[in-house]
Write a protein that holds these residues in place. Sequence first.
Motif, PDB file in Angstrom:
ATOM      1  N   LEU A  48      -8.724 -38.776 -10.827  1.00  0.00           N
ATOM      2  CA  LEU A  48      -8.171 -37.432 -10.653  1.00  0.00           C
ATOM      3  C   LEU A  48      -7.257 -37.471  -9.444  1.00  0.00           C
ATOM      4  CD1 LEU A  48     -11.270 -35.102 -11.311  1.00  0.00           C
ATOM      5  CD2 LEU A  48      -9.403 -35.656 -12.889  1.00  0.00           C
ATOM      6  N   VAL A  49      -5.992 -37.794  -9.677  1.00  0.00           N
ATOM      7  CA  VAL A  49      -5.015 -37.956  -8.611  1.00  0.00           C
ATOM      8  C   VAL A  49      -3.731 -37.247  -9.020  1.00  0.00           C
ATOM      9  CG1 VAL A  49      -3.597 -39.587  -7.314  1.00  0.00           C
ATOM     10  CG2 VAL A  49      -5.988 -40.133  -7.791  1.00  0.00           C
ATOM     11  N   GLY A  50      -3.224 -36.403  -8.139  1.00  0.00           N
ATOM     12  CA  GLY A  50      -1.983 -35.672  -8.399  1.00  0.00           C
ATOM     13  C   GLY A  50      -2.018 -34.352  -7.662  1.00  0.00           C
ATOM     14  N   THR A  51      -1.066 -33.493  -7.974  1.00  0.00           N
ATOM     15  CA  THR A  51      -1.101 -32.145  -7.418  1.00  0.00           C
ATOM     16  C   THR A  51      -2.268 -31.386  -8.042  1.00  0.00           C
ATOM     17  OG1 THR A  51       0.321 -31.225  -9.132  1.00  0.00           O
ATOM     18  CG2 THR A  51       1.412 -32.188  -7.196  1.00  0.00           C
ATOM     19  N   GLU A  52      -2.587 -30.232  -7.481  1.00  0.00           N
ATOM     20  CA  GLU A  52      -3.670 -29.431  -8.060  1.00  0.00           C
ATOM     21  C   GLU A  52      -3.384 -29.104  -9.518  1.00  0.00           C
ATOM     22  OE1 GLU A  52      -4.888 -25.995  -5.929  1.00  0.00           O
ATOM     23  OE2 GLU A  52      -5.065 -27.042  -4.006  1.00  0.00           O
ATOM     24  N   ASP A  53      -2.163 -28.704  -9.830  1.00  0.00           N
ATOM     25  CA  ASP A  53      -1.824 -28.363 -11.213  1.00  0.00           C
ATOM     26  C   ASP A  53      -1.920 -29.574 -12.117  1.00  0.00           C
ATOM     27  OD1 ASP A  53      -1.407 -25.719 -10.581  1.00  0.00           O
ATOM     28  OD2 ASP A  53       0.783 -25.879 -10.466  1.00  0.00           O
ATOM     29  N   GLU A  54      -1.520 -30.750 -11.629  1.00  0.00           N
ATOM     30  CA  GLU A  54      -1.603 -31.965 -12.445  1.00  0.00           C
ATOM     31  C   GLU A  54      -3.055 -32.360 -12.706  1.00  0.00           C
ATOM     32  OE1 GLU A  54       2.571 -34.190 -11.188  1.00  0.00           O
ATOM     33  OE2 GLU A  54       0.756 -34.507  -9.983  1.00  0.00           O
ATOM     34  N   ILE A  55      -3.908 -32.189 -11.708  1.00  0.00           N
ATOM     35  CA  ILE A  55      -5.325 -32.519 -11.907  1.00  0.00           C
ATOM     36  C   ILE A  55      -5.963 -31.544 -12.901  1.00  0.00           C
ATOM     37  CG2 ILE A  55      -7.579 -32.552 -10.766  1.00  0.00           C
ATOM     38  CD1 ILE A  55      -6.173 -33.739  -8.312  1.00  0.00           C
ATOM     39  N   VAL A  56      -5.636 -30.270 -12.788  1.00  0.00           N
ATOM     40  CA  VAL A  56      -6.152 -29.293 -13.750  1.00  0.00           C
ATOM     41  C   VAL A  56      -5.674 -29.640 -15.160  1.00  0.00           C
ATOM     42  CG1 VAL A  56      -6.044 -26.884 -14.474  1.00  0.00           C
ATOM     43  CG2 VAL A  56      -6.429 -27.448 -12.068  1.00  0.00           C
ATOM     44  N   ALA A  57      -4.413 -30.045 -15.300  1.00  0.00           N
ATOM     45  CA  ALA A  57      -3.889 -30.433 -16.609  1.00  0.00           C
ATOM     46  C   ALA A  57      -4.612 -31.667 -17.144  1.00  0.00           C
ATOM     47  CB  ALA A  57      -2.387 -30.696 -16.519  1.00  0.00           C
ATOM     48  N   ALA A  58      -4.926 -32.621 -16.265  1.00  0.00           N
ATOM     49  CA  ALA A  58      -5.663 -33.810 -16.688  1.00  0.00           C
ATOM     50  C   ALA A  58      -7.063 -33.449 -17.163  1.00  0.00           C
ATOM     51  CB  ALA A  58      -5.738 -34.806 -15.528  1.00  0.00           C
ATOM     52  N   ILE A  59      -7.702 -32.536 -16.474  1.00  0.00           N
ATOM     53  CA  ILE A  59      -9.035 -32.089 -16.881  1.00  0.00           C
ATOM     54  C   ILE A  59      -8.970 -31.429 -18.255  1.00  0.00           C
ATOM     55  CG2 ILE A  59     -10.819 -30.374 -16.336  1.00  0.00           C
ATOM     56  CD1 ILE A  59     -10.332 -31.133 -13.359  1.00  0.00           C
ATOM     57  N   ASP A  60      -7.925 -30.651 -18.485  1.00  0.00           N
ATOM     58  CA  ASP A  60      -7.749 -30.033 -19.802  1.00  0.00           C
ATOM     59  C   ASP A  60      -7.559 -31.100 -20.884  1.00  0.00           C
ATOM     60  OD1 ASP A  60      -7.996 -27.495 -18.775  1.00  0.00           O
ATOM     61  OD2 ASP A  60      -5.830 -27.153 -18.591  1.00  0.00           O
ATOM     62  N   ARG A  61      -6.775 -32.137 -20.587  1.00  0.00           N
ATOM     63  CA  ARG A  61      -6.567 -33.220 -21.554  1.00  0.00           C
ATOM     64  C   ARG A  61      -7.872 -33.937 -21.861  1.00  0.00           C
ATOM     65  NH1 ARG A  61      -2.318 -34.832 -18.246  1.00  0.00           N
ATOM     66  NH2 ARG A  61      -3.540 -36.667 -17.625  1.00  0.00           N
ATOM     67  N   ASN A  62      -8.641 -34.190 -20.819  1.00  0.00           N
ATOM     68  CA  ASN A  62      -9.905 -34.901 -21.018  1.00  0.00           C
ATOM     69  C   ASN A  62     -10.863 -34.095 -21.880  1.00  0.00           C
ATOM     70  OD1 ASN A  62      -8.864 -36.869 -19.327  1.00  0.00           O
ATOM     71  ND2 ASN A  62      -9.940 -36.110 -17.509  1.00  0.00           N
ATOM     72  N   ARG A  63     -10.859 -32.782 -21.691  1.00  0.00           N
ATOM     73  CA  ARG A  63     -11.720 -31.934 -22.512  1.00  0.00           C
ATOM     74  C   ARG A  63     -11.259 -31.965 -23.971  1.00  0.00           C
ATOM     75  NH1 ARG A  63     -10.984 -27.549 -20.094  1.00  0.00           N
ATOM     76  NH2 ARG A  63     -12.840 -27.549 -18.777  1.00  0.00           N
ATOM     77  N   GLU A  64      -9.956 -31.915 -24.163  1.00  0.00           N
ATOM     78  CA  GLU A  64      -9.431 -31.887 -25.527  1.00  0.00           C
ATOM     79  C   GLU A  64      -9.687 -33.197 -26.256  1.00  0.00           C
ATOM     80  OE1 GLU A  64      -5.147 -31.251 -27.834  1.00  0.00           O
ATOM     81  OE2 GLU A  64      -5.346 -30.740 -25.710  1.00  0.00           O
ATOM     82  N   ARG A  65      -9.517 -34.332 -25.561  1.00  0.00           N
ATOM     83  CA  ARG A  65      -9.666 -35.626 -26.231  1.00  0.00           C
ATOM     84  C   ARG A  65     -11.119 -36.064 -26.331  1.00  0.00           C
ATOM     85  NH1 ARG A  65      -5.871 -40.932 -25.924  1.00  0.00           N
ATOM     86  NH2 ARG A  65      -7.223 -42.322 -27.129  1.00  0.00           N
ATOM     87  N   TRP A  66     -11.887 -35.890 -25.258  1.00  0.00           N
ATOM     88  CA  TRP A  66     -13.237 -36.456 -25.208  1.00  0.00           C
ATOM     89  C   TRP A  66     -14.339 -35.418 -25.044  1.00  0.00           C
ATOM     90  CZ3 TRP A  66      -9.835 -39.202 -21.511  1.00  0.00           C
ATOM     91  CH2 TRP A  66      -9.288 -40.364 -22.063  1.00  0.00           C
ATOM     92  N   ASN A  67     -13.983 -34.190 -24.876  1.00  0.00           N
ATOM     93  CA  ASN A  67     -14.971 -33.137 -24.618  1.00  0.00           C
ATOM     94  C   ASN A  67     -15.731 -33.392 -23.313  1.00  0.00           C
ATOM     95  OD1 ASN A  67     -16.036 -30.633 -25.384  1.00  0.00           O
ATOM     96  ND2 ASN A  67     -17.840 -31.574 -26.288  1.00  0.00           N
ATOM     97  N   ILE A  68     -15.054 -33.983 -22.345  1.00  0.00           N
ATOM     98  CA  ILE A  68     -15.631 -34.161 -21.011  1.00  0.00           C
ATOM     99  C   ILE A  68     -15.394 -32.892 -20.214  1.00  0.00           C
ATOM    100  CG2 ILE A  68     -15.446 -35.421 -18.830  1.00  0.00           C
ATOM    101  CD1 ILE A  68     -14.650 -37.883 -20.474  1.00  0.00           C
TER     102      ILE A  68
END
Length: 296
Positions: free
Chosen positions: A256-276
């Motif tokens: 989890l590395v990036g700006t706050e918005d980029e990290i939030v977007a990564a978390i959203d991607r992880n939820r969509e792909r893996w349900n993490i």
Amino acid sequence: MTTFSLQAVPRDGATAWLDLARRAEEAGFDTLLTADHPGSCPDPYPVLAAAAAVTSRIRLGVYVSNAGVREPLPLASAVATLDLLSGGRARFGIGAGHTPAEWAAIGRTRPDVAGRVRRCIEVAEAVRRLLDGEEVTISTPSLTMTGARLGDPRPVQARIPLTFGGGNSELLRWAGRNADIVGLSGLGRTLADGHRHTARWSLDEIDAQVALTSGATLEALVQIAAVTGDPSSVLGETAAELGVTVDELRQTPFILVGTEDEIVAAIDRNRERWNIDRYVIRAPALESLAPIVARL
């Protein structure tokens, strides 16, 4: 909803540890976790009990106990005692263990992979039964118990949540059926020093692991976390070692590395792909990620 837990080890005395526990609770972390490596770090249960005394909401657990060197009845007693002292906030974490020195230190030889898998399942199931109030008798090559029962203390919670941490395929299948949370670490084969690991961070490898867990609640152990506008300065060396680009590295849920918005977007991607939707971060990232914890 995204849930964050904090993993930390007390290194600087009681004052710093208790302050960290308070800060983690105030920042909105779900659970305060500590490690379990006998001889290499403080015993987890006294330090978690101390944290319980200065907090009121945050859950408390070990990430994770080594089933190879821990015995079920003392382990169940420690978990139940923590649950009692914290007013029902304990979590039970278990893994197969990987450090050969921990077996050698208590006069055992580290089993092969199959042996560690069997032992982990047997210990986890025995602890669960003891916490549930059952009497346990078992005799296998990995574990022997006769008439074991956890009469006192009894836990406050009717069922203490179980977290499995590890990457073995058979254990992931078992955890998908039996654990409340399956913790993915991205760690692969143990290296010769007995502590470090290869990385299993490719998307295909993560896809395969997640597929084994049968829709269980998934948690990622974040290996590198930083709020920054220059991810290459944080990840460049690691990316080069792994032979991937920084952008490819940032696709893994263990980063989890990036700006706050980029990290939030990564978390959203992880939820969509893996349900993490659960993450464990380490203490050095507490302050920088606290705004994201509050935001999510």
